[in-house]
Design an enzyme around this catalytic site. Structure first.
Site, PDB file in Angstrom:
ATOM      1  CB  THR A  83      -0.933  -0.009   1.289  1.00  0.00           C
ATOM      2  OG1 THR A  83      -1.747  -1.001   1.150  1.00  0.00           O
ATOM      3  CG2 THR A  83      -1.827   1.428   1.524  1.00  0.00           C
ATOM      4  CB  THR A 158       1.199  -3.559   6.452  1.00  0.00           C
ATOM      5  OG1 THR A 158      -0.028  -3.898   6.049  1.00  0.00           O
ATOM      6  CG2 THR A 158       1.384  -2.075   6.326  1.00  0.00           C
ATOM      7  CG  ASP A 159      -1.247  -8.105   4.585  1.00  0.00           C
ATOM      8  OD1 ASP A 159      -2.183  -8.594   4.065  1.00  0.00           O
ATOM      9  OD2 ASP A 159      -1.429  -7.151   5.018  1.00  0.00           O
ATOM     10  CE  LYS A 237      -1.983  -5.289   8.686  1.00  0.00           C
ATOM     11  NZ  LYS A 237      -2.121  -5.354   7.525  1.00  0.00           N
TER      12      LYS A 237
HETATM   13  N1  DAS Z   1      -1.779  -6.456   0.984  1.00  0.00           N
HETATM   14  C1  DAS Z   1      -1.164  -5.566   1.810  1.00  0.00           C
HETATM   15  C2  DAS Z   1       0.310  -5.993   1.933  1.00  0.00           C
HETATM   16  O1  DAS Z   1       1.065  -5.828   0.745  1.00  0.00           O
HETATM   17  C3  DAS Z   1      -1.505  -4.268   1.403  1.00  0.00           C
HETATM   18  C4  DAS Z   1      -0.439  -3.559   2.578  1.00  0.00           C
HETATM   19  O2  DAS Z   1      -1.184  -3.407   3.961  1.00  0.00           O
HETATM   20  O3  DAS Z   1       0.266  -2.773   2.264  1.00  0.00           O
HETATM   21  O4  DAS Z   1       0.906  -6.145   2.644  1.00  0.00           O
END
Ligand code: DAS
Length: 425
Positions: A83, A158-159, A237
């Site tokens: 993101t 972030t995942d 997370k």
């Molecule tokens: N799908 C998520 C990732 O790429 C988007 C994000 O949270 O950055 O981890």
């Protein structure tokens, strides 16, 4: 031929809608961005007619060069996607990664006042798709730049941000500058986007402090007041969308960085300092390791499958480290399968799905039985960190992997847990 980015007029039975044609993930829905910024989805079967009002023209224009400011440190921002890197380009409607220095500084001009910014795109992927080979590409790129810049920021989804940070922490056996991984919970086209503040705080931390090594930089609270510099091996997370979702488990942040003040407050004293050391990377991973969360009603056939197809199994076990291996036909067979697997050289590592606290091999007889057959209890290590660490150890320190799994190498294990912040408040 109507294409994404064209300004269109769509007539349905009930109304006429005008706006920019956007990408649509559903085949029978047309998405149009209205002038007020909102997207509307229109059922294709209800459309009577759609025509182009104004064709989209690619904005050519030469990439603006950014002039180097003497005396300012240099930071390179490496992009991997997620993101933080994506931005909806309202003229085309497409989601694009804006990554040249000029584009990034256009998006976040404050960065240019903190340091000379260079950028390099390593990948443009959502982080749930990361593979060990991607970790190797990131580590190689860090090594390529490490002695040419004052710090490295890695933009990342972030995942699995904390899986990559753990992998990098283990791979970079010697590192002489700060390598900060930064993500964004909210996309840059939303008012509440956190990516730019995370990037600015990361840059300020690199410039203001003597810290070296791998860490994360994400919102410390749900406000826009400060970011936290977080452990690469003990952070998780903990919320799908909150901007302060990243929490250190069984420990606390390394430092806090004021967004407006730029003030760096170290909460840890024993951190690696910047140096002229050469970067050393050990970047191999063994694919034959699996991480599995245990649950009730597990079938014995699964344990047989694991023992036959893997070299090492990391269980995200229940409580203090319990596995379904104690009572009943199915479960008692699981115990025998693991015993045989370990006898033949397999590794069974045990972490806890409680996350907080630590697993323990002696409190209950069921745990003792697992310890007696050679299961490795991974202290207070996060399950995903244990998985990454074991895959890395099996390839780089094969014969000592089992022993090193419970040694603290990169801050992933705390012999004593001093920090008990109640995150569940
Ligand atoms: N799908 C998520 C990732 O790429 C988007 C994000 O949270 O950055 O981890």
């Amino acid at each position: 031929m109507i294409k994404e980015g064209d300004r269109v007029k769509v007539r349905t039975e009930k109304e006429t809608i005008e706006g920019v044609l956007m990408p649509s993930s559903e085949t029978d829905i047309v998405v149009v961005k209205l002038d007020n910024g909102y997207n509307v989805g229109i059922d294709k079967h209800k459309i009577r007619n759609m025509k182009v009002v104004e064709e989209h023209k690619e904005k050519k224009g030469k990439k603006k060069e950014v002039k180097i400011k003497k005396g300012l440190p240099t930071i390179i921002i490496l992009g991997t996607g997620g993101t933080i890197a994506s931005k909806v380009d309202y003229t085309t409607g497409g989601v694009i990664a804006k990554f040249s220095p000029a584009e990034l500084l256009e998006l976040i001009p404050e960065l240019g006042k903190i340091a000379n910014i260079k950028t390099e795109l390593i990948a443009n992927m959502m982080s749930e798709d990361m593979m060990f080979s991607d970790y190797q590409k990131i580590a190689a790129t860090v090594k390529k730049h490490a002695d040419k810049v004052d710090g490295i920021i890695i933009g990342h989804g972030t995942d699995t941000l904390t899986h990559t940070s753990a992998a990098l922490a283990f791979m970079l056996e010697k590192i002489n500058i700060p390598v900060l991984l930064v993500g964004s919970q909210r996309s840059s086209d939303r008012g509440s986007s956190d990516g730019s503040i995370n990037l600015i705080c990361a840059a300020k931390f690199i410039v203001e402090s003597d810290f070296a090594g791998v860490a994360l930089c994400m919102h410390a609270t749900s406000e826009d007041d400060k970011c936290a510099i977080l452990s690469p091996t003990k952070t998780r997370k903990m919320h799908t969308s909150r901007r302060d979702a990243f929490k250190v488990i069984n420990d606390g942040p390394i430092a806090l960085v004021g967004y407006k003040t730029g003030k760096v407050e170290f909460l840890k004293k024993d951190y690696l300092k910047k140096s002229k050391d050469k970067v050393v990377i050990k970047d191999k991973f063994d694919d034959n390791v699996i991480l599995l969360k245990t649950h009730t009603n597990m079938k014995h056939s699964l344990f047989e499958f694991l023992a036959k197809n893997y070299k090492a199994i990391v269980f995200e076990a229940t409580g203090l480290g319990h596995l379904p291996t104690n009572l009943g036909k199915e479960n008692l067979k699981n115990y025998e399968t693991l015993k045989k697997f370990i006898k033949k050289g397999g590794i069974v590592a045990i972490s806890s799905q409680c996350l907080f606290g630590r697993v323990h091999p002696n409190v209950y007889v069921n745990l003792r039985r697992l310890s007696e057959i050679g299961c490795v209890f991974c202290e207070d290590m996060l399950p995903e960190t244990a998985f990454i660490k074991l895959a890395w150890l099996l390839s780089n320190y094969k014969k000592d992997a089992k022993k090193m799994l419970t040694e603290n190498l990169r801050g992933e294990i705390n012999k004593r847990i001093e920090f008990e912040e109640d995150y569940l408040e």
